[in-house]
Design a protein around this motif. Structure first.
Motif, PDB file in Angstrom:
ATOM      1  N   GLN A  87      -5.123  -1.997  -1.337  1.00 49.75           N
ATOM      2  CA  GLN A  87      -5.911  -1.818  -0.111  1.00 49.75           C
ATOM      3  C   GLN A  87      -6.866  -2.992   0.108  1.00 49.75           C
ATOM      4  OE1 GLN A  87      -7.598   2.033  -0.937  1.00 49.75           O
ATOM      5  NE2 GLN A  87      -6.057   3.124   0.291  1.00 49.75           N
ATOM      6  N   ALA A  88      -7.504  -3.475  -0.973  1.00 50.13           N
ATOM      7  CA  ALA A  88      -8.381  -4.641  -0.853  1.00 50.13           C
ATOM      8  C   ALA A  88      -7.584  -5.860  -0.413  1.00 50.13           C
ATOM      9  CB  ALA A  88      -9.080  -4.905  -2.170  1.00 50.13           C
TER      10      ALA A  88
ATOM     11  N   ASN B  34       0.794   4.060  -2.845  1.00 51.07           N
ATOM     12  CA  ASN B  34       0.566   5.479  -2.524  1.00 51.07           C
ATOM     13  C   ASN B  34       1.639   6.362  -3.146  1.00 51.07           C
ATOM     14  OD1 ASN B  34      -1.823   6.009  -1.000  1.00 51.07           O
ATOM     15  ND2 ASN B  34      -0.969   4.815   0.696  1.00 51.07           N
TER      16      ASN B  34
ATOM     17  N   ILE C 121       0.838  -1.200   0.000  1.00 54.36           N
ATOM     18  CA  ILE C 121       0.000   0.000   0.000  1.00 54.36           C
ATOM     19  C   ILE C 121       0.872   1.249   0.000  1.00 54.36           C
ATOM     20  CG2 ILE C 121      -1.573   1.351   1.441  1.00 54.36           C
ATOM     21  CD1 ILE C 121      -2.953  -1.211   2.219  1.00 54.36           C
TER      22      ILE C 121
ATOM     23  N   GLN D 155      -6.913  -5.593   3.239  1.00 54.45           N
ATOM     24  CA  GLN D 155      -8.058  -5.945   4.067  1.00 54.45           C
ATOM     25  C   GLN D 155      -8.233  -7.463   4.155  1.00 54.45           C
ATOM     26  OE1 GLN D 155     -11.394  -3.860   2.403  1.00 54.45           O
ATOM     27  NE2 GLN D 155     -10.777  -1.870   3.228  1.00 54.45           N
TER      28      GLN D 155
ATOM     29  N   ALA E 281      -4.157   4.943  -9.165  1.00 55.45           N
ATOM     30  CA  ALA E 281      -5.251   4.934  -8.186  1.00 55.45           C
ATOM     31  C   ALA E 281      -5.886   3.543  -8.113  1.00 55.45           C
ATOM     32  CB  ALA E 281      -6.297   5.980  -8.556  1.00 55.45           C
ATOM     33  N   ALA E 282      -6.058   2.900  -9.308  1.00 58.12           N
ATOM     34  CA  ALA E 282      -6.621   1.555  -9.329  1.00 58.12           C
ATOM     35  C   ALA E 282      -5.699   0.565  -8.624  1.00 58.12           C
ATOM     36  CB  ALA E 282      -6.882   1.113 -10.763  1.00 58.12           C
ATOM     37  N   THR E 283      -4.402   0.727  -8.828  1.00 60.43           N
ATOM     38  CA  THR E 283      -3.432  -0.158  -8.168  1.00 60.43           C
ATOM     39  C   THR E 283      -3.492   0.015  -6.657  1.00 60.43           C
ATOM     40  OG1 THR E 283      -1.964  -0.082 -10.105  1.00 60.43           O
ATOM     41  CG2 THR E 283      -1.006  -0.767  -7.992  1.00 60.43           C
ATOM     42  N   LEU E 284      -3.634   1.262  -6.202  1.00 66.07           N
ATOM     43  CA  LEU E 284      -3.739   1.516  -4.772  1.00 66.07           C
ATOM     44  C   LEU E 284      -5.002   0.849  -4.193  1.00 66.07           C
ATOM     45  CD1 LEU E 284      -2.861   2.868  -2.150  1.00 66.07           C
ATOM     46  CD2 LEU E 284      -4.076   4.932  -2.891  1.00 66.07           C
ATOM     47  N   GLY E 285      -6.115   0.957  -4.928  1.00 66.31           N
ATOM     48  CA  GLY E 285      -7.348   0.319  -4.465  1.00 66.31           C
ATOM     49  C   GLY E 285      -7.200  -1.185  -4.349  1.00 66.31           C
ATOM     50  N   ALA E 286      -6.518  -1.787  -5.341  1.00 61.40           N
ATOM     51  CA  ALA E 286      -6.309  -3.235  -5.307  1.00 61.40           C
ATOM     52  C   ALA E 286      -5.430  -3.627  -4.127  1.00 61.40           C
ATOM     53  CB  ALA E 286      -5.672  -3.691  -6.614  1.00 61.40           C
TER      54      ALA E 286
END
Length: 330
Positions: A174-175, A115, A111, A178, A167-172
C-alpha cells in the motif's frame, strides 16, 4: 540765405516732433478697456503627461525546460483564460507519464495479491486456533500426549506469524502504491506543463519566442495585460498633486488625438527625487478600441472649483517673473 531757411525749417520740424512726444508722454491718455472684477468660480485642472499601462501585467513562461513545438497565439491577440497559447515537445514527458502510470497500475495489482495472501494467512490462523482449542480440551482430559499439544501450539504460533507477515506485506504494498500514485501525479503534472495556457482573459502585447526555441522556466514567451485595468500612468508635479483625489473625473487624450473619459484610480506616495513628480494613475472609463502599452498620453484631472475674484486672462501682464494687472483708480 537759402541755407539759413533750411536750418530754420529743420529746427521747426524738430520742435514739432518734440512737442508731439511731450504731449504723448505727459498729456495723452489712450483709451483702454476697463473690466469689472467680480466674485466667481474657476475650474481647477491638473495636467500631466503619461503613458498607457495596465494595472495587471503578466509574463507567460514555461515551468519546464523544453523546445517550442507550436505557437497558437501572437501579439495583438485577445485570449481567454485557459486558452492554449503554445506547446512544448512532450516526447520525454509523455514517456515518463506513461511509465509512472504503468508503475501505479502494477502497484495496485501487488496490493490485490497481498490482500489475497493476508486472507489466506488469516484463514490458516483461524484454523490453527480452532485446532489448538480442541487439542487443549482433550489434553486436559488426558486423551493426547504433551508432544501433540506442543505441535498444536507451534502450529498456532506459525499461523499467527504468517498472518502478521501477510499484513506487513500488504502495508508495504500500500505504501508503494501511494508512492507510485504520487509519482504518476507528478509525471502527469510535468506532462501538462508542456501545454502553455493563458492565465487570464487579456491581450497579448509581446511574443518573445519562436518555434524551435529552447525555453527554460522563467523565460518569457508572451507578455499580456488585462485590458479591463488599463490606465494612464501620469506624472504630476508635487506642487499641485495635493489637489488630486482618488475618484476625481479626468480627460485622457491619446497621442492619436482621441479623447476619452477617465477617473483617478490611484495616487502613488513615492516622489521622483530628480523631477519632483509623483505618479497618478488615471483609469479609462471606456477601453479604447486602439491603444498600445507605453503609448504617450496627456491627462487633465478635473479637481473641482475655486472661488475668488475672476478676471479674464487677457487682463494679465508679465513683468520679469511676476504677473499683475493694471487697476483703474477713481
Amino acid at each position: 540765405m537759402k541755407a539759413k531757411w533750411k536750418m530754420i525749417l529743420a529746427l521747426s520740424v524738430v520742435a514739432v516732433l518734440v512737442a508731439l512726444l511731450a504731449y504723448r508722454i505727459f498729456f495723452y491718455a489712450p483709451p483702454v478697456a476697463v473690466i469689472q472684477a467680480e466674485e466667481g468660480k474657476v475650474a481647477l485642472e491638473v495636467r500631466g503627461p503619461g503613458v498607457v499601462a495596465s494595472r495587471i501585467q503578466v509574463t507567460v513562461s514555461t515551468r519546464v525546460t523544453g523546445i517550442l513545438k507550436a505557437l497558437h497565439a501572437d501579439q495583438g491577440d485577445s485570449v481567454k483564460a485557459g486558452q492554449l497559447l503554445a506547446l512544448l515537445d512532450d516526447t520525454d514527458a509523455a514517456a515518463k507519464a506513461g511509465g509512472a502510470a504503468a508503475a501505479s497500475a502494477a502497484s495496485q495489482r501487488n496490493i490485490a495479491a497481498a490482500n489475497a495472501a493476508l486472507a489466506k494467512a488469516r484463514a490458516d490462523r483461524e484454523l490453527a486456533q480452532g485446532n489448538f482449542r480442541r487439542d487443549e480440551e482433550v489434553f486436559r482430559a488426558g486423551y493426547i500426549s504433551q508432544a501433540a499439544m506442543d505441535a498444536a501450539t507451534a502450529a498456532l504460533k506459525s499461523a499467527q506469524s504468517g498472518e502478521a507477515n501477510a499484513a506487513a506485506t500488504l502495508g508495504a504494498r500500500q505504501a508503494e502504491s501511494q508512492a507510485s500514485a504520487q509519482e504518476a501525479v507528478y509525471a502527469r503534472a510535468l506532462h501538462s506543463f508542456t501545454r502553455i495556457t493563458a492565465p487570464m482573459d487579456g491581450l497579448i502585447v509581446v511574443r518573445d519566442a519562436e518555434m524551435g526555441d529552447t525555453v527554460v522556466p522563467g523565460s518569457p514567451i508572451f507578455r499580456m495585460v488585462d485590458t479591463r485595468t488599463l490606465w494612464v500612468a501620469a506624472r504630476i508635479d508635487e506642487s499641485v498633486v495635493g489637489q488630486v483625489e482618488v475618484g476625481q473625473p479626468a480627460t485622457i487624450r491619446l497621442r492619436s488625438g482621441k479623447e476619452l473619459p477617465g477617473k483617478v484610480a490611484r495616487i502613488n506616495r513615492q516622489s521622483d527625487a530628480a523631477t519632483r513628480e509623483l505618479e497618478v494613475d488615471v483609469a479609462f472609463r471606456e477601453i479604447p478600441e486602439r491603444f498600445a502599452i507605453d503609448q504617450e498620453a496627456q491627462v487633465v484631472i478635473h479637481a473641482g472649483e475655486e472661488k475668488g475674484v475672476v478676471i479674464p486672462a487677457s487682463a494679465l501682464f508679465q513683468q520679469g517673473r511676476e504677473f499683475g494687472v493694471l487697476v483703474a483708480a477713481e
